[in-house]
Design a protein around this motif. Structure first.
Motif, PDB file in Angstrom:
ATOM      1  N   PRO A 112       0.818  -1.226   0.000  1.00 12.90           N
ATOM      2  CA  PRO A 112       0.000   0.000   0.000  1.00 12.90           C
ATOM      3  C   PRO A 112       0.846   1.268   0.000  1.00 12.90           C
ATOM      4  CG  PRO A 112       0.122  -0.903   2.219  1.00 12.90           C
ATOM      5  CD  PRO A 112       0.931  -1.820   1.343  1.00 12.90           C
ATOM      6  N   THR A 113       0.656   2.122  -0.999  1.00 11.30           N
ATOM      7  CA  THR A 113       1.476   3.339  -1.098  1.00 11.30           C
ATOM      8  C   THR A 113       0.657   4.568  -1.512  1.00 11.30           C
ATOM      9  OG1 THR A 113       2.068   2.728  -3.362  1.00 11.30           O
ATOM     10  CG2 THR A 113       3.620   2.118  -1.621  1.00 11.30           C
ATOM     11  N   VAL A 114      -0.566   4.686  -1.017  1.00  9.15           N
ATOM     12  CA  VAL A 114      -1.374   5.866  -1.334  1.00  9.15           C
ATOM     13  C   VAL A 114      -0.819   7.073  -0.574  1.00  9.15           C
ATOM     14  CG1 VAL A 114      -3.660   6.910  -1.148  1.00  9.15           C
ATOM     15  CG2 VAL A 114      -3.427   4.520  -1.842  1.00  9.15           C
ATOM     16  N   ASP A 115      -0.630   8.178  -1.269  1.00  9.72           N
ATOM     17  CA  ASP A 115      -0.077   9.389  -0.675  1.00  9.72           C
ATOM     18  C   ASP A 115      -0.957   9.875   0.474  1.00  9.72           C
ATOM     19  OD1 ASP A 115       1.585  11.692  -0.433  1.00  9.72           O
ATOM     20  OD2 ASP A 115       0.172  12.852  -1.662  1.00  9.72           O
ATOM     21  N   GLN A 116      -0.307  10.260   1.602  1.00  3.31           N
ATOM     22  CA  GLN A 116      -0.962  10.841   2.774  1.00  3.31           C
ATOM     23  C   GLN A 116      -1.939   9.878   3.457  1.00  3.31           C
ATOM     24  OE1 GLN A 116      -0.109  13.816   4.159  1.00  3.31           O
ATOM     25  NE2 GLN A 116       1.484  13.903   2.591  1.00  3.31           N
ATOM     26  N   ARG A 117      -1.689   8.596   3.315  1.00  5.52           N
ATOM     27  CA  ARG A 117      -2.538   7.590   3.977  1.00  5.52           C
ATOM     28  C   ARG A 117      -1.699   6.770   4.960  1.00  5.52           C
ATOM     29  NH1 ARG A 117      -6.116   3.681   0.362  1.00  5.52           N
ATOM     30  NH2 ARG A 117      -7.699   5.290   0.746  1.00  5.52           N
ATOM     31  N   VAL A 118      -2.310   6.401   6.074  1.00  3.41           N
ATOM     32  CA  VAL A 118      -1.699   5.466   7.014  1.00  3.41           C
ATOM     33  C   VAL A 118      -2.424   4.131   6.861  1.00  3.41           C
ATOM     34  CG1 VAL A 118      -1.138   4.951   9.412  1.00  3.41           C
ATOM     35  CG2 VAL A 118      -1.157   7.330   8.623  1.00  3.41           C
ATOM     36  N   THR A 119      -1.671   3.112   6.454  1.00  2.00           N
ATOM     37  CA  THR A 119      -2.232   1.794   6.192  1.00  2.00           C
ATOM     38  C   THR A 119      -1.738   0.810   7.238  1.00  2.00           C
ATOM     39  OG1 THR A 119      -2.248   2.241   3.814  1.00  2.00           O
ATOM     40  CG2 THR A 119      -2.437  -0.059   4.486  1.00  2.00           C
ATOM     41  N   ARG A 120      -2.622  -0.076   7.683  1.00  2.22           N
ATOM     42  CA  ARG A 120      -2.234  -1.117   8.629  1.00  2.22           C
ATOM     43  C   ARG A 120      -2.225  -2.469   7.926  1.00  2.22           C
ATOM     44  NH1 ARG A 120      -6.173   0.234  13.691  1.00  2.22           N
ATOM     45  NH2 ARG A 120      -7.687  -0.581  12.193  1.00  2.22           N
ATOM     46  N   LEU A 121      -1.123  -3.206   8.103  1.00  2.00           N
ATOM     47  CA  LEU A 121      -1.023  -4.552   7.540  1.00  2.00           C
ATOM     48  C   LEU A 121      -1.602  -5.548   8.524  1.00  2.00           C
ATOM     49  CD1 LEU A 121       2.554  -4.597   5.949  1.00  2.00           C
ATOM     50  CD2 LEU A 121       0.360  -4.121   4.836  1.00  2.00           C
ATOM     51  N   THR A 122      -2.470  -6.414   8.042  1.00  2.00           N
ATOM     52  CA  THR A 122      -3.110  -7.399   8.903  1.00  2.00           C
ATOM     53  C   THR A 122      -2.770  -8.816   8.452  1.00  2.00           C
ATOM     54  OG1 THR A 122      -5.141  -7.453   7.552  1.00  2.00           O
ATOM     55  CG2 THR A 122      -5.025  -5.821   9.332  1.00  2.00           C
ATOM     56  N   GLY A 123      -2.889  -9.740   9.395  1.00  2.00           N
ATOM     57  CA  GLY A 123      -2.651 -11.141   9.081  1.00  2.00           C
ATOM     58  C   GLY A 123      -1.214 -11.551   9.343  1.00  2.00           C
ATOM     59  N   GLY A 124      -0.971 -12.859   9.278  1.00  2.00           N
ATOM     60  CA  GLY A 124       0.353 -13.393   9.510  1.00  2.00           C
ATOM     61  C   GLY A 124       1.100 -13.663   8.220  1.00  2.00           C
ATOM     62  N   ILE A 125       2.319 -14.208   8.386  1.00  2.00           N
ATOM     63  CA  ILE A 125       3.173 -14.521   7.232  1.00  2.00           C
ATOM     64  C   ILE A 125       3.615 -15.965   7.358  1.00  2.00           C
ATOM     65  CG2 ILE A 125       5.235 -13.912   5.919  1.00  2.00           C
ATOM     66  CD1 ILE A 125       4.174 -11.472   8.559  1.00  2.00           C
ATOM     67  N   SER A 126       3.133 -16.810   6.473  1.00  2.00           N
ATOM     68  CA  SER A 126       3.505 -18.218   6.473  1.00  2.00           C
ATOM     69  C   SER A 126       4.206 -18.541   5.162  1.00  2.00           C
ATOM     70  CB  SER A 126       2.259 -19.104   6.631  1.00  2.00           C
ATOM     71  OG  SER A 126       2.615 -20.476   6.661  1.00  2.00           O
ATOM     72  N   GLY A 127       5.426 -19.059   5.251  1.00  2.00           N
ATOM     73  CA  GLY A 127       6.203 -19.269   4.038  1.00  2.00           C
ATOM     74  C   GLY A 127       6.636 -17.932   3.467  1.00  2.00           C
ATOM     75  N   THR A 128       6.827 -17.867   2.167  1.00  2.00           N
ATOM     76  CA  THR A 128       7.253 -16.626   1.509  1.00  2.00           C
ATOM     77  C   THR A 128       6.051 -15.944   0.873  1.00  2.00           C
ATOM     78  OG1 THR A 128       9.462 -17.493   1.042  1.00  2.00           O
ATOM     79  CG2 THR A 128       8.713 -15.634  -0.280  1.00  2.00           C
ATOM     80  N   VAL A 129       5.787 -14.730   1.318  1.00  2.00           N
ATOM     81  CA  VAL A 129       4.680 -13.936   0.769  1.00  2.00           C
ATOM     82  C   VAL A 129       5.276 -12.699   0.101  1.00  2.00           C
ATOM     83  CG1 VAL A 129       2.550 -12.691   1.240  1.00  2.00           C
ATOM     84  CG2 VAL A 129       3.128 -14.729   2.591  1.00  2.00           C
ATOM     85  N   THR A 130       5.065 -12.570  -1.192  1.00  2.00           N
ATOM     86  CA  THR A 130       5.566 -11.425  -1.948  1.00  2.00           C
ATOM     87  C   THR A 130       4.401 -10.518  -2.305  1.00  2.00           C
ATOM     88  OG1 THR A 130       7.365 -12.776  -2.875  1.00  2.00           O
ATOM     89  CG2 THR A 130       6.862 -10.685  -3.977  1.00  2.00           C
ATOM     90  N   MET A 131       4.250  -9.426  -1.561  1.00  2.00           N
ATOM     91  CA  MET A 131       3.150  -8.507  -1.852  1.00  2.00           C
ATOM     92  C   MET A 131       3.388  -7.837  -3.206  1.00  2.00           C
ATOM     93  SD  MET A 131       2.280  -6.905   1.920  1.00  2.00           S
ATOM     94  CE  MET A 131       0.655  -6.319   1.393  1.00  2.00           C
ATOM     95  N   SER A 132       2.323  -7.679  -3.961  1.00  2.00           N
ATOM     96  CA  SER A 132       2.413  -7.196  -5.336  1.00  2.00           C
ATOM     97  C   SER A 132       2.896  -5.756  -5.400  1.00  2.00           C
ATOM     98  CB  SER A 132       1.050  -7.310  -6.016  1.00  2.00           C
ATOM     99  OG  SER A 132       0.590  -8.641  -5.989  1.00  2.00           O
ATOM    100  N   ALA A 133       3.345  -5.358  -6.590  1.00  2.00           N
ATOM    101  CA  ALA A 133       3.908  -4.025  -6.799  1.00  2.00           C
ATOM    102  C   ALA A 133       2.906  -2.941  -6.444  1.00  2.00           C
ATOM    103  CB  ALA A 133       4.362  -3.871  -8.240  1.00  2.00           C
ATOM    104  N   ALA A 134       3.430  -1.914  -5.819  1.00  2.00           N
ATOM    105  CA  ALA A 134       2.611  -0.826  -5.324  1.00  2.00           C
ATOM    106  C   ALA A 134       2.233   0.150  -6.427  1.00  2.00           C
ATOM    107  CB  ALA A 134       3.374  -0.091  -4.227  1.00  2.00           C
ATOM    108  N   THR A 135       1.247   1.005  -6.099  1.00  2.00           N
ATOM    109  CA  THR A 135       0.902   2.132  -6.963  1.00  2.00           C
ATOM    110  C   THR A 135       2.073   3.103  -7.032  1.00  2.00           C
ATOM    111  OG1 THR A 135      -1.422   1.928  -6.323  1.00  2.00           O
ATOM    112  CG2 THR A 135      -0.721   4.038  -7.275  1.00  2.00           C
TER     113      THR A 135
END
Length: 246
Positions: free
Chosen positions: A113-136
């Motif tokens: 998450p890369t929206v300008d002037q926004r505070v984003t919270r990441l939720t959930g756990g990480i099991s194995g390798t998780v590659t979050m997709s490319a941001a805006t």
């Protein structure tokens, strides 16, 4: 009368401290000399100046980074998403209402998450390798966003990769990332990225929990490819190291 004057002075001092506590992070007292705007506290002796000055360097003390992490912890654990007003207080611009973004899974990852002037919270756990997709794409110099962790738990030797947009490569001259020891407030500065890196790689040892208030702050120093990253990753139950890829 002398005794009464001393008593009044103490009461006034306590009230002043209480006002600072209320104004700063739901009980986290603002250290003396710190800027009222959260993101202006990077840069050591340059803190308090515009972000184009205070952010684009490698001068931030670890003690300041730790305090900034603890300051935003209440926003990571509160029930509602971070409001636009709170985003304005933290980032200084016209705040955007926050969102909660699921980290996702190996087969179905979330989007960085890369929206300008926004505070984003990441939720959930990480099991194995998780590659979050490319941001805006953060298209304009001065764009900035804040990502908060929320007691996210690693499992099965987890690895979390946060992918930035191809136009937002990290800036080696201003990216500062610290990781804590297991359950401690001792921060270790991680190796800086190289210009051209655009993936943050968080590698767990010990199935750790990323503590609430851990953050990734991104500030665009130019329209393209000068992305300053300031981050603090505090953990318990294990440790995390941060490296980079492109």
């Amino acid at each position: 009368m002398g005794t009464k004057r001393i008593g009044l002075a103490r009461v006034e001092a306590l009230l002043e401290n209480l006002k600072r506590d209320i104004a700063w992070g739901l009980g986290t007292q603002q250290p003396s000399g710190c800027a009222a705007q959260w993101n202006q506290n990077f840069g050591g002796h340059l803190a308090g100046e515009p972000q184009a000055v205070s952010t684009l360097n490698l001068l931030t003390p670890a003690t300041t980074a730790l305090w900034l992490s603890k300051l935003v912890a209440p926003y990571a654990t509160q029930g509602p998403v971070v409001s636009a007003a709170d985003a304005s207080t933290l980032l200084g611009g016209t705040g955007v209402v926050g969102v909660d973004v699921a980290i996702g899974t190996t087969g179905s990852p979330g989007v960085t998450p890369t929206v300008d002037q926004r505070v984003t919270r990441l939720t959930g756990g990480i099991s194995g390798t998780v590659t979050m997709s490319a941001a805006t794409d953060m298209t304009t110099a001065g764009n900035e966003t804040l990502i908060l962790f929320t007691e996210n738990v690693f499992d099965s030797t987890g690895i979390l990769k946060l992918t930035l947009n191809a136009n937002n490569e990290l800036d080696a001259e201003s990216s500062e990332i610290w990781c804590s020891g297991d359950g401690t407030d001792v921060l270790t500065r991680q190796t800086a990225p190289t210009d051209g890196d655009q993936i943050l790689v968080l590698t767990d040892t010990g199935d750790s929990t990323i503590l609430a208030g851990s953050f990734i702050y991104l500030h665009a120093g130019n329209d393209t490819d000068v992305m300053s990253c300031k981050a603090v990753i505090r953990t318990s139950g294990g440790t995390v190291a941060v490296t980079y890829a492109n």
